[in-house]
Write a protein that holds these residues in place. Structure first.
Motif, PDB file in Angstrom:
ATOM      1  N   GLY A   6      50.171 -24.439 -40.375  1.00  0.00           N
ATOM      2  CA  GLY A   6      49.223 -25.502 -40.654  1.00  0.00           C
ATOM      3  C   GLY A   6      48.349 -25.887 -39.476  1.00  0.00           C
ATOM      4  O   GLY A   6      47.378 -26.618 -39.627  1.00  0.00           O
ATOM      5  N   THR A  55      45.607 -26.008 -36.627  1.00  0.00           N
ATOM      6  CA  THR A  55      44.240 -25.535 -36.563  1.00  0.00           C
ATOM      7  C   THR A  55      43.719 -25.455 -35.141  1.00  0.00           C
ATOM      8  O   THR A  55      43.130 -24.459 -34.733  1.00  0.00           O
ATOM      9  N   LEU A  69      41.781 -22.347 -33.280  1.00  0.00           N
ATOM     10  CA  LEU A  69      40.337 -22.571 -33.167  1.00  0.00           C
ATOM     11  C   LEU A  69      39.836 -22.048 -31.822  1.00  0.00           C
ATOM     12  O   LEU A  69      38.748 -21.483 -31.720  1.00  0.00           O
ATOM     13  N   PRO A  81      43.764 -22.748 -42.285  1.00  0.00           N
ATOM     14  CA  PRO A  81      43.372 -24.100 -41.837  1.00  0.00           C
ATOM     15  C   PRO A  81      41.961 -24.124 -41.255  1.00  0.00           C
ATOM     16  O   PRO A  81      41.197 -25.056 -41.500  1.00  0.00           O
ATOM     17  N   LEU A 122      39.349 -23.933 -43.999  1.00  0.00           N
ATOM     18  CA  LEU A 122      39.156 -25.237 -44.650  1.00  0.00           C
ATOM     19  C   LEU A 122      38.308 -26.157 -43.781  1.00  0.00           C
ATOM     20  O   LEU A 122      37.382 -26.813 -44.261  1.00  0.00           O
ATOM     21  N   TYR A 123      38.608 -26.170 -42.499  1.00  0.00           N
ATOM     22  CA  TYR A 123      37.859 -27.034 -41.589  1.00  0.00           C
ATOM     23  C   TYR A 123      36.373 -26.698 -41.600  1.00  0.00           C
ATOM     24  O   TYR A 123      35.522 -27.581 -41.748  1.00  0.00           O
ATOM     25  N   ALA A 165      34.624 -27.484 -44.908  1.00  0.00           N
ATOM     26  CA  ALA A 165      34.489 -28.914 -45.182  1.00  0.00           C
ATOM     27  C   ALA A 165      33.483 -29.594 -44.267  1.00  0.00           C
ATOM     28  O   ALA A 165      32.867 -30.582 -44.651  1.00  0.00           O
ATOM     29  N   THR A 166      33.316 -29.078 -43.044  1.00  0.00           N
ATOM     30  CA  THR A 166      32.484 -29.827 -42.106  1.00  0.00           C
ATOM     31  C   THR A 166      31.236 -29.080 -41.629  1.00  0.00           C
ATOM     32  O   THR A 166      30.247 -29.709 -41.307  1.00  0.00           O
ATOM     33  N   ARG A 176      32.785 -27.941 -52.841  1.00  0.00           N
ATOM     34  CA  ARG A 176      34.021 -28.729 -52.901  1.00  0.00           C
ATOM     35  C   ARG A 176      35.165 -27.962 -53.560  1.00  0.00           C
ATOM     36  O   ARG A 176      36.306 -28.065 -53.149  1.00  0.00           O
ATOM     37  N   GLN A 223      36.698 -25.699 -51.209  1.00  0.00           N
ATOM     38  CA  GLN A 223      37.450 -26.455 -50.207  1.00  0.00           C
ATOM     39  C   GLN A 223      38.795 -26.911 -50.762  1.00  0.00           C
ATOM     40  O   GLN A 223      39.837 -26.728 -50.127  1.00  0.00           O
ATOM     41  N   TYR A 224      38.736 -27.512 -51.960  1.00  0.00           N
ATOM     42  CA  TYR A 224      39.984 -27.990 -52.559  1.00  0.00           C
ATOM     43  C   TYR A 224      40.946 -26.840 -52.817  1.00  0.00           C
ATOM     44  O   TYR A 224      42.159 -26.967 -52.628  1.00  0.00           O
ATOM     45  N   ALA A 257      42.489 -25.917 -49.536  1.00  0.00           N
ATOM     46  CA  ALA A 257      43.430 -26.965 -49.140  1.00  0.00           C
ATOM     47  C   ALA A 257      44.723 -26.831 -49.940  1.00  0.00           C
ATOM     48  O   ALA A 257      45.818 -26.955 -49.385  1.00  0.00           O
ATOM     49  N   LEU A 295      46.809 -23.834 -48.755  1.00  0.00           N
ATOM     50  CA  LEU A 295      47.432 -24.150 -47.471  1.00  0.00           C
ATOM     51  C   LEU A 295      48.590 -25.128 -47.648  1.00  0.00           C
ATOM     52  O   LEU A 295      49.678 -24.951 -47.086  1.00  0.00           O
ATOM     53  N   LEU A 296      48.338 -26.162 -48.457  1.00  0.00           N
ATOM     54  CA  LEU A 296      49.364 -27.186 -48.675  1.00  0.00           C
ATOM     55  C   LEU A 296      50.600 -26.574 -49.323  1.00  0.00           C
ATOM     56  O   LEU A 296      51.730 -26.818 -48.888  1.00  0.00           O
ATOM     57  N   PRO A 345      49.671 -30.401 -43.312  1.00  0.00           N
ATOM     58  CA  PRO A 345      48.870 -30.011 -42.145  1.00  0.00           C
ATOM     59  C   PRO A 345      47.762 -31.036 -41.876  1.00  0.00           C
ATOM     60  O   PRO A 345      47.193 -31.585 -42.818  1.00  0.00           O
ATOM     61  N   VAL A 372      44.789 -30.721 -40.962  1.00  0.00           N
ATOM     62  CA  VAL A 372      43.456 -30.401 -41.464  1.00  0.00           C
ATOM     63  C   VAL A 372      43.348 -30.775 -42.952  1.00  0.00           C
ATOM     64  O   VAL A 372      42.279 -31.178 -43.426  1.00  0.00           O
ATOM     65  N   VAL A 373      44.465 -30.721 -43.667  1.00  0.00           N
ATOM     66  CA  VAL A 373      44.458 -31.129 -45.071  1.00  0.00           C
ATOM     67  C   VAL A 373      44.321 -32.652 -45.171  1.00  0.00           C
ATOM     68  O   VAL A 373      43.553 -33.175 -45.991  1.00  0.00           O
ATOM     69  N   PHE A 419      40.803 -33.427 -44.444  1.00  0.00           N
ATOM     70  CA  PHE A 419      39.962 -33.102 -45.588  1.00  0.00           C
ATOM     71  C   PHE A 419      40.033 -34.211 -46.638  1.00  0.00           C
ATOM     72  O   PHE A 419      38.997 -34.662 -47.155  1.00  0.00           O
ATOM     73  N   LEU A 452      38.050 -37.048 -45.434  1.00  0.00           N
ATOM     74  CA  LEU A 452      36.610 -36.791 -45.494  1.00  0.00           C
ATOM     75  C   LEU A 452      36.058 -36.994 -46.904  1.00  0.00           C
ATOM     76  O   LEU A 452      35.020 -37.629 -47.093  1.00  0.00           O
ATOM     77  N   MET A 495      42.551 -32.388 -35.559  1.00  0.00           N
ATOM     78  CA  MET A 495      41.709 -32.003 -36.690  1.00  0.00           C
ATOM     79  C   MET A 495      41.326 -33.185 -37.570  1.00  0.00           C
ATOM     80  O   MET A 495      40.149 -33.383 -37.885  1.00  0.00           O
ATOM     81  N   MET A 505      37.460 -34.714 -38.156  1.00  0.00           N
ATOM     82  CA  MET A 505      36.742 -34.643 -39.416  1.00  0.00           C
ATOM     83  C   MET A 505      36.269 -36.006 -39.917  1.00  0.00           C
ATOM     84  O   MET A 505      35.310 -36.072 -40.684  1.00  0.00           O
TER      85      MET A 505
END
Lengths: 283, 294
Positions: free
Chosen positions: A203, A205, A209, A232, A235-236, A239-240, A249, A252-253, A256, A259-260, B120, B122-123, B126, B129, B221, B225
């Motif tokens: 998880g 990042t 990075l 991760p 997703l970052y 999203a940004t 979106r 992104q979801y 996420a 990953l989750l 995590p 970053v989740v 998100f 955000l 993270m 964000m």
């Protein structure tokens, strides 16, 4: 009587605060689950991203995360278990042991982005690995080392003294005792700790990075010196940094959610294993 | 029957294990070494004094400025908000779990806290955000929901598991005889909790809060964000800020290797490392000195 009702109210207040917290955790997980599920499909999981992540799938990111985590665990596990065996079975009270314990606590508190800087300075630049799977894995390995040591030591300590004494009394050497009588009974405990470490590594990042990740690589890495995509980080960026962040979106979801599920699934496995372990060995 | 080969193996194993155990020490040394190695040339040019300023403008056509005050105040502001959020929830949650909840209830509720600890960052960022920030924006009638307050809320949430589990340990290690004495004297449950158990566990709770703050300061993270990414010196919760961690993560990717900017980011890393290091040492000291169990 008044006293009593005050106590009653206070306890309910505490209960409400606690349930508020629990439900906020529920809201986060359900939100990701609810809005992420529609994006999940076989092609989402198995395709490469197209149009810089706006379409297509996240396969290279999943694979990248698996590579990074595998590398991290391959580096951290032997070191961590060996350190734990030393601390639990060999260490005498003294400056060295105190130093090792202090170092472990210190490592556990170092912010992940600082690990990233360290990995950048040592692996990427000084050792010349470049931004790569190798540099990222080793950085993550440094980060999860304390988790693995602490959990493994706990597992070793849980093996009763009598087992060691019996083995030593039969003439086995110290290492034979550890190898044949102590380690086999602590394997599940050690695995629990390592799995928690894997969950954390998957998880994270910030460290990758700076040391390993790239946003858009439709091809899988071919050598440990290649850059990778990672869930991760994907997703970052989606999203940004994505130019049409609000329009993607769904992607992104979906990312996420994957990953989750990955991280929570790993943690869940550790918790289940811990439960089985507790039932199996009751000393 | 003496077997020299076994003895030799034993020796080898022990040496290997000592070497493995010392990697932790070496690693801590290397972290400090490599951070300073990359940061060091900054001392000669442009000099450490250029870090002492309230403008962080690392990329500029005229004059680059590396004043770290806005980053430090950003981190402090977000950490303060997070602490205000996390302490009541974390401590009250711990009290509830260890003193009030029945065993079955504890067993159902605790996984939620472990779940929270496992998500995590970053989740969480998100979620902040796309869900929390618009909510904060609407609730307070702001121009943007990406500000220190939203960041503090999220980070507070992330610090709760740490604070709760360490506090719970401290509360559970308060001897039962203390509580029994209080109850025997006619104190009710809530009086016993707040006047006997919690004060007795206070050092552990303080340490828990410090460990939680250490986690918050180092978080990257989520805070990156949702805090709005504006390096400005402010203590107003509804302004956008930029923390030290977010600055490193956001700018390190684009910075030319070996430039002043690159080295300044390593200095920011050193400040972070030292801050979390000190917080952790003090917290561990407190835990060790006052722990009832040991």
């Amino acid at each position: 009587m008044r006293q009593r009702s005050n106590g009653f109210l206070a306890i309910w207040a505490m209960r409400i605060i606690f349930y508020l917290l629990v439900s906020s955790v529920g809201i986060i997980v359900l939100d990701i689950l609810w809005k992420g599920l529609p994006s999940i499909s076989l092609s989402f999981l198995l395709d490469s991203p197209r149009r810089s992540g706006a379409e297509g799938g996240i396969f290279p990111a999943i694979v990248g995360t698996v590579y990074l985590v595998t590398g991290a665990i391959a580096a951290a596990l032997p070191l961590g278990i060996a350190s734990a065996v030393y601390l639990s079975e060999y260490a005498k009270q003294g400056l060295f042991t105190r130093g090792v314990r202090f170092a472990i606590i210190t490592l556990a508190g170092v912010p992940s982005v600082v690990f990233g800087l360290f990995g950048l300075g040592l692996f990427v630049i000084f050792l010349g690995f470049g931004a790569s799977v190798l540099a990222g894995s080793l950085t993550l390995a440094c980060m999860i080392l304390p988790t693995i040591i602490v959990a493994s030591e706990e597992a070793l300590q849980a093996v009763p003294r009598e087992l060691r004494e019996a083995s030593l009394a039969l003439g086995a050497t110290r290492w034979q005792t550890i190898w044949r009588s102590v380690l086999p009974y602590s394997v599940s405990g050690i695995m629990t700790g390592s799995i928690l470490g894997i969950g954390r590594a998957a998880g994270e990042t910030a460290p990758i990075l700076l040391t390993a990740a790239a946003f858009f690589l439709p091809n899988l890495p071919e050598s440990p010196f290649d850059q990778v995509m990672a869930l991760p980080y994907h997703l970052y960026i989606l999203a940004t940094q994505h130019p049409e962040a609000a329009k993607v979106r769904g992607m992104q979801y979906g990312t996420a959610l994957v990953l989750l599920v990955l991280v929570l699934g790993i943690n869940m496995a550790a918790i289940l294993l811990r439960g089985r372990f507790r039932k199996k060995y009751r000393w | 029957m003496p077997r020299p080969r076994t003895k030799w193996t034993e020796r080898c194993v022990e040496v290997t294990l000592v070497v493995a155990a010392s990697t932790s020490i070496i690693l801590v040394g290397l972290i400090f070494l490599f951070l300073f190695r990359e940061a060091a040339p900054f001392v000669q040019h442009p000099g450490l004094s250029s870090l002492m300023g309230d403008r962080w403008i690392p990329v500029s056509f005229q004059k680059e400025q590396f004043g770290i005050y806005p980053l430090v105040t950003g981190s402090i502001l977000v950490t303060a908000i997070a602490t205000v959020v996390a302490v009541p929830f974390g401590v009250i949650g711990a009290v509830y779990l260890s003193e009030v909840a029945r065993p079955a209830e504890t067993e159902t509720l605790k996984p939620f806290i472990e779940l929270l600890a496992g998500i995590p960052s970053v989740v969480i960022g998100f979620f902040g955000l796309v869900v929390l920030a618009p909510f904060v924006k609407a609730a307070f009638g702001l121009e943007t929901g990406l500000n220190a307050f939203t960041g503090g809320l999220l980070l507070g949430l992330m610090a709760i598991p740490t604070i709760m589990s360490v506090s719970e340990d401290a509360l559970r290690s308060v001897p039962a005889s203390y509580k029994q004495a209080s109850l025997a004297l006619g104190g009710n449950q809530i009086q016993t909790i707040w006047r006997i158990t919690v004060p007795a566990a206070l050092p552990g709770i303080v340490a828990a809060v410090m460990l939680g703050m250490g986690r918050v300061i180092g978080e990257t993270m989520a805070v990156m964000m949702v805090t709005g990414d504006a390096a400005q010196t402010t203590f107003k919760p509804f302004e956008s800020v930029r923390t030290m961690t977010a600055t490193i993560a956001a700018e390190m990717g684009e910075v030319p290797f070996g430039s002043d900017h690159y080295r300044a980011l390593f200095w920011v890393g050193i400040i972070l490392l030292v801050a979390t290091f000190l917080l952790n040492i003090v917290a561990q000291r407190v835990l060790k000195r006052y722990s009832v169990r040991q």
